[in-house]
Design a protein around this motif. Structure first.
Motif, PDB file in Angstrom:
ATOM      1  N   LEU A 149     -23.572 -14.131  -5.692  1.00 60.73           N
ATOM      2  CA  LEU A 149     -23.451 -14.388  -4.251  1.00 60.73           C
ATOM      3  C   LEU A 149     -22.180 -13.851  -3.610  1.00 60.73           C
ATOM      4  CD1 LEU A 149     -24.549 -18.150  -4.380  1.00 60.73           C
ATOM      5  CD2 LEU A 149     -26.011 -16.150  -3.986  1.00 60.73           C
ATOM      6  N   ILE A 150     -21.231 -13.435  -4.406  1.00 59.50           N
ATOM      7  CA  ILE A 150     -19.916 -13.093  -3.869  1.00 59.50           C
ATOM      8  C   ILE A 150     -19.944 -11.814  -3.039  1.00 59.50           C
ATOM      9  CG2 ILE A 150     -19.082 -11.640  -5.778  1.00 59.50           C
ATOM     10  CD1 ILE A 150     -16.458 -13.279  -5.608  1.00 59.50           C
ATOM     11  N   ARG A 151     -19.074 -11.752  -2.048  1.00 57.72           N
ATOM     12  CA  ARG A 151     -18.870 -10.542  -1.252  1.00 57.72           C
ATOM     13  C   ARG A 151     -17.499  -9.975  -1.600  1.00 57.72           C
ATOM     14  NH1 ARG A 151     -19.509 -13.330   4.453  1.00 57.72           N
ATOM     15  NH2 ARG A 151     -18.180 -14.767   3.303  1.00 57.72           N
ATOM     16  N   ASP A 152     -17.404  -8.644  -1.668  1.00 60.08           N
ATOM     17  CA  ASP A 152     -16.127  -8.033  -2.053  1.00 60.08           C
ATOM     18  C   ASP A 152     -15.543  -7.185  -0.923  1.00 60.08           C
ATOM     19  OD1 ASP A 152     -17.814  -5.901  -2.046  1.00 60.08           O
ATOM     20  OD2 ASP A 152     -17.509  -5.318  -4.138  1.00 60.08           O
ATOM     21  N   ASP A 153     -15.790  -7.624   0.318  1.00 59.38           N
ATOM     22  CA  ASP A 153     -15.274  -6.882   1.478  1.00 59.38           C
ATOM     23  C   ASP A 153     -14.358  -7.769   2.325  1.00 59.38           C
ATOM     24  OD1 ASP A 153     -17.178  -8.640   2.365  1.00 59.38           O
ATOM     25  OD2 ASP A 153     -18.266  -7.204   3.634  1.00 59.38           O
ATOM     26  N   LYS A 154     -13.682  -8.701   1.663  1.00 55.47           N
ATOM     27  CA  LYS A 154     -12.863  -9.686   2.375  1.00 55.47           C
ATOM     28  C   LYS A 154     -11.413  -9.222   2.497  1.00 55.47           C
ATOM     29  CE  LYS A 154     -12.311 -14.711   2.587  1.00 55.47           C
ATOM     30  NZ  LYS A 154     -12.484 -15.990   1.852  1.00 55.47           N
ATOM     31  N   LEU A 155     -11.234  -8.068   3.139  1.00 54.54           N
ATOM     32  CA  LEU A 155      -9.889  -7.527   3.360  1.00 54.54           C
ATOM     33  C   LEU A 155      -9.735  -7.149   4.823  1.00 54.54           C
ATOM     34  CD1 LEU A 155      -8.788  -5.080   0.503  1.00 54.54           C
ATOM     35  CD2 LEU A 155      -7.732  -7.215   1.187  1.00 54.54           C
ATOM     36  N   THR A 156      -8.608  -7.508   5.396  1.00 55.24           N
ATOM     37  CA  THR A 156      -8.335  -7.127   6.774  1.00 55.24           C
ATOM     38  C   THR A 156      -7.695  -5.741   6.801  1.00 55.24           C
ATOM     39  OG1 THR A 156      -6.103  -8.049   6.781  1.00 55.24           O
ATOM     40  CG2 THR A 156      -7.925  -9.548   7.343  1.00 55.24           C
ATOM     41  N   LYS A 157      -7.705  -5.126   7.961  1.00 56.83           N
ATOM     42  CA  LYS A 157      -7.070  -3.813   8.132  1.00 56.83           C
ATOM     43  C   LYS A 157      -5.580  -3.908   7.810  1.00 56.83           C
ATOM     44  CE  LYS A 157      -6.845   0.501   9.826  1.00 56.83           C
ATOM     45  NZ  LYS A 157      -5.415   0.750   9.934  1.00 56.83           N
ATOM     46  N   ARG A 158      -4.957  -4.995   8.215  1.00 58.07           N
ATOM     47  CA  ARG A 158      -3.525  -5.178   7.953  1.00 58.07           C
ATOM     48  C   ARG A 158      -3.257  -5.251   6.453  1.00 58.07           C
ATOM     49  NH1 ARG A 158       0.117  -8.569   6.420  1.00 58.07           N
ATOM     50  NH2 ARG A 158      -1.423 -10.174   5.945  1.00 58.07           N
ATOM     51  N   GLU A 159      -4.129  -5.952   5.720  1.00 62.14           N
ATOM     52  CA  GLU A 159      -3.945  -6.068   4.274  1.00 62.14           C
ATOM     53  C   GLU A 159      -4.150  -4.723   3.578  1.00 62.14           C
ATOM     54  OE1 GLU A 159      -5.308 -10.743   3.734  1.00 62.14           O
ATOM     55  OE2 GLU A 159      -6.810  -9.142   3.702  1.00 62.14           O
ATOM     56  N   MET A 160      -5.134  -3.954   4.032  1.00 60.30           N
ATOM     57  CA  MET A 160      -5.349  -2.629   3.448  1.00 60.30           C
ATOM     58  C   MET A 160      -4.161  -1.715   3.713  1.00 60.30           C
ATOM     59  SD  MET A 160      -9.434  -1.789   3.835  1.00 60.30           S
ATOM     60  CE  MET A 160      -9.630  -2.275   5.547  1.00 60.30           C
ATOM     61  N   ASP A 161      -3.622  -1.787   4.909  1.00 60.91           N
ATOM     62  CA  ASP A 161      -2.446  -0.968   5.249  1.00 60.91           C
ATOM     63  C   ASP A 161      -1.241  -1.371   4.403  1.00 60.91           C
ATOM     64  OD1 ASP A 161      -3.889   0.431   7.114  1.00 60.91           O
ATOM     65  OD2 ASP A 161      -3.177  -0.714   8.838  1.00 60.91           O
ATOM     66  N   LEU A 162      -1.085  -2.680   4.166  1.00 61.72           N
ATOM     67  CA  LEU A 162       0.034  -3.169   3.358  1.00 61.72           C
ATOM     68  C   LEU A 162      -0.068  -2.653   1.924  1.00 61.72           C
ATOM     69  CD1 LEU A 162       2.523  -4.984   2.939  1.00 61.72           C
ATOM     70  CD2 LEU A 162       0.945  -6.869   2.455  1.00 61.72           C
ATOM     71  N   ILE A 163      -1.274  -2.726   1.344  1.00 59.50           N
ATOM     72  CA  ILE A 163      -1.484  -2.234  -0.023  1.00 59.50           C
ATOM     73  C   ILE A 163      -1.159  -0.748  -0.100  1.00 59.50           C
ATOM     74  CG2 ILE A 163      -3.231  -1.776  -1.793  1.00 59.50           C
ATOM     75  CD1 ILE A 163      -4.623  -4.377  -0.844  1.00 59.50           C
ATOM     76  N   LYS A 164      -1.673   0.005   0.854  1.00 58.86           N
ATOM     77  CA  LYS A 164      -1.451   1.450   0.883  1.00 58.86           C
ATOM     78  C   LYS A 164       0.045   1.763   0.972  1.00 58.86           C
ATOM     79  CE  LYS A 164      -3.237   5.567   3.269  1.00 58.86           C
ATOM     80  NZ  LYS A 164      -2.012   6.168   3.804  1.00 58.86           N
ATOM     81  N   GLU A 165       0.736   1.059   1.846  1.00 56.48           N
ATOM     82  CA  GLU A 165       2.181   1.284   2.039  1.00 56.48           C
ATOM     83  C   GLU A 165       2.964   0.950   0.771  1.00 56.48           C
ATOM     84  OE1 GLU A 165       5.864  -0.820   4.470  1.00 56.48           O
ATOM     85  OE2 GLU A 165       3.824  -1.049   5.225  1.00 56.48           O
ATOM     86  N   LYS A 166       2.643  -0.175   0.136  1.00 55.43           N
ATOM     87  CA  LYS A 166       3.374  -0.604  -1.066  1.00 55.43           C
ATOM     88  C   LYS A 166       3.173   0.374  -2.217  1.00 55.43           C
ATOM     89  CE  LYS A 166       4.890  -4.817   0.204  1.00 55.43           C
ATOM     90  NZ  LYS A 166       6.280  -5.294   0.097  1.00 55.43           N
ATOM     91  N   LEU A 167       1.913   0.789  -2.434  1.00 51.76           N
ATOM     92  CA  LEU A 167       1.620   1.626  -3.600  1.00 51.76           C
ATOM     93  C   LEU A 167       2.045   3.069  -3.420  1.00 51.76           C
ATOM     94  CD1 LEU A 167      -1.834   0.290  -4.849  1.00 51.76           C
ATOM     95  CD2 LEU A 167       0.459  -0.358  -5.543  1.00 51.76           C
ATOM     96  N   GLU A 168       2.350   3.455  -2.185  1.00 48.78           N
ATOM     97  CA  GLU A 168       2.826   4.813  -1.956  1.00 48.78           C
ATOM     98  C   GLU A 168       4.348   4.904  -2.031  1.00 48.78           C
ATOM     99  OE1 GLU A 168       1.129   6.133   1.712  1.00 48.78           O
ATOM    100  OE2 GLU A 168      -0.807   6.628   0.801  1.00 48.78           O
ATOM    101  N   THR A 169       4.990   3.767  -2.374  1.00 44.84           N
ATOM    102  CA  THR A 169       6.433   3.760  -2.568  1.00 44.84           C
ATOM    103  C   THR A 169       6.799   4.677  -3.726  1.00 44.84           C
ATOM    104  OG1 THR A 169       6.548   1.469  -1.819  1.00 44.84           O
ATOM    105  CG2 THR A 169       8.442   2.306  -3.043  1.00 44.84           C
ATOM    106  N   LYS A 170       7.846   5.462  -3.548  1.00 48.01           N
ATOM    107  CA  LYS A 170       8.255   6.387  -4.603  1.00 48.01           C
ATOM    108  C   LYS A 170       8.694   5.607  -5.831  1.00 48.01           C
ATOM    109  CE  LYS A 170      11.321  10.289  -5.604  1.00 48.01           C
ATOM    110  NZ  LYS A 170      12.412  11.154  -5.099  1.00 48.01           N
ATOM    111  N   VAL A 171       8.140   5.957  -6.980  1.00 45.67           N
ATOM    112  CA  VAL A 171       8.493   5.291  -8.229  1.00 45.67           C
ATOM    113  C   VAL A 171       8.893   6.335  -9.263  1.00 45.67           C
ATOM    114  CG1 VAL A 171       6.971   3.320  -7.840  1.00 45.67           C
ATOM    115  CG2 VAL A 171       6.089   5.338  -9.012  1.00 45.67           C
ATOM    116  N   ASN A 172       9.681   5.887 -10.247  1.00 46.41           N
ATOM    117  CA  ASN A 172      10.148   6.794 -11.298  1.00 46.41           C
ATOM    118  C   ASN A 172       9.335   6.671 -12.575  1.00 46.41           C
ATOM    119  OD1 ASN A 172      12.341   7.791  -9.756  1.00 46.41           O
ATOM    120  ND2 ASN A 172      13.453   5.898 -10.166  1.00 46.41           N
TER     121      ASN A 172
END
Length: 355
Positions: A76-99
């Motif tokens: 029964l579960i739905r896997d589309d429970k993300l807001t635009k703000r949350e998607m933008d936050l994930i994208k911003e965090k994971l695009e941080t330069k890492v070594n």
């Protein structure tokens, strides 16, 4: 098998209980389900008889059982429970330069906890079968050397090595030449005694120095899996943790890193795995749920991310976030893989770096 109406009622009960942490009554579902209170009561009684719902002694309402949660997650579960703000936050965090890839794993751990408000745990990968693509030695002082190993999956291992005698740059250059010739293109597990003997036969730098280098590099390669944890304090305010025994079990689980690593590493590779309460077969975890994802890059383990929280977990939110983070992680990992190929090409003399 449940008919459509029972499915809708079970889904509504699970989602309302997750949101409010209060037993759900038939009256609270009348408006959203467009059914009479009597009809809903009858269906709830049937769901309870089948083991999908439980009735707390102090309330007329129902709560999901572990069987009910499992059916909800599977059907029964739905896997589309993300807001635009949350998607933008994930994208911003994971695009941080890492070594290093480990840095990316830590960022993913923090981001997952920040959005879901649950405790997030990441198990660093077993890197023994990862291929070495570069190895460098840097002289930091007359008796101090830094060794850096880079693998094809972006894993970086560093070690500071201290000697009882002076070493010079010529010796460091010898070390770099010999180790590159013998290790680049081979898995990390190559670092063992036979290799030590093999290198020593060709090494002019000195037996004591080469022994010390191999000893220290072995330590960083063979060390136990690292565990990154974030948000341990975020679940303590949840209603479930007002019970002293539940809070105590939770803290004991977090303290037992071997137990956590064992549970997180039992999942099917390259898939999301959900363990609800007693499904973990661990008494310490009977009141908790764990959601894990094991990340693979071309068949190589690059770490496992997991979330631990009460069985009244917002599974829909957790899975939505985990899937989106995984999607973005794969993009970042492909970038790391591309950069590593450039390093390999440079080492093989196929490309030149112009400064």
């Amino acid at each position: 098998m449940l008919d459509d109406r029972k499915k809708k009622i079970l889904q509504a009960i699970v989602e309302e209980y997750i949101e409010k942490a209060e037993p759900v009554s038939s009256g609270s579902l009348v408006k959203s389900l467009n059914c009479s209170s009597a009809t809903i009561r009858n269906e709830m009684a049937e769901l309870e008889k089948y083991g999908f719902l439980e009735k707390p002694h102090t309330s007329a309402g129902r709560v999901p059982s572990q069987k009910g949660y499992r059916y909800y997650v599977d059907e029964l579960i739905r896997d589309d429970k993300l807001t635009k703000r949350e998607m933008d936050l994930i994208k911003e965090k994971l695009e941080t330069k890492v070594n290093a890839l480990e840095d990316l794993a830590k960022i993913a751990t923090t981001t997952l906890s920040e959005i879901t408000h649950y405790t997030t745990i990441t198990i660093a990968p077993d890197v023994n079968n990862h291929i070495i693509i570069d190895i460098k030695f840097v002289l930091l002082g007359s008796r101090v050397l830094m060794a850096v190993i880079l693998t094809d999956s972006g894993i970086i291992r560093e070690s500071i090595i201290k000697f009882d005698e002076d070493i010079n740059q010529n010796q460091v250059d010898d070390l770099t030449f010999i180790f590159k010739n013998k290790l680049v293109g081979k898995p990390l597990e190559t670092m063992n005694s036979p290799l030590e003997e093999f290198i020593m036969e060709e090494m002019q730098t000195g037996i004591n120095i080469i022994k010390k280098v191999i000893e220290e590099i072995n330590k960083i390669i063979m060390e136990s899996q690292q565990v990154y944890l974030d948000g341990a304090n975020k679940v303590i305010d949840m209603p479930e943790f007002k019970k002293v025994d539940v809070a105590k079990d939770f803290l004991n689980v977090l303290d037992a890193k071997d137990l956590v690593a064992d549970v997180l590493n039992t999942g099917i590779a390259d898939d999301i795995n959900i363990y609800i309460g007693e499904e973990t077969e661990r008494d310490e975890l009977k009141n908790f749920s764990i959601v894990t994802f094991n990340h693979l890059l071309e068949g190589k383990d690059i770490g496992t991310i997991g979330i631990i929280g009460p069985t009244r977990m917002d599974y829909s939110k957790v899975i939505s976030v985990m899937k989106y983070i995984n999607k973005k992680l794969r993009t970042e990992l492909e970038i790391i893989k591309y950069l590593n190929k450039l390093i390999e090409a440079k080492n093989d003399g196929l490309i030149k770096v112009v400064t």
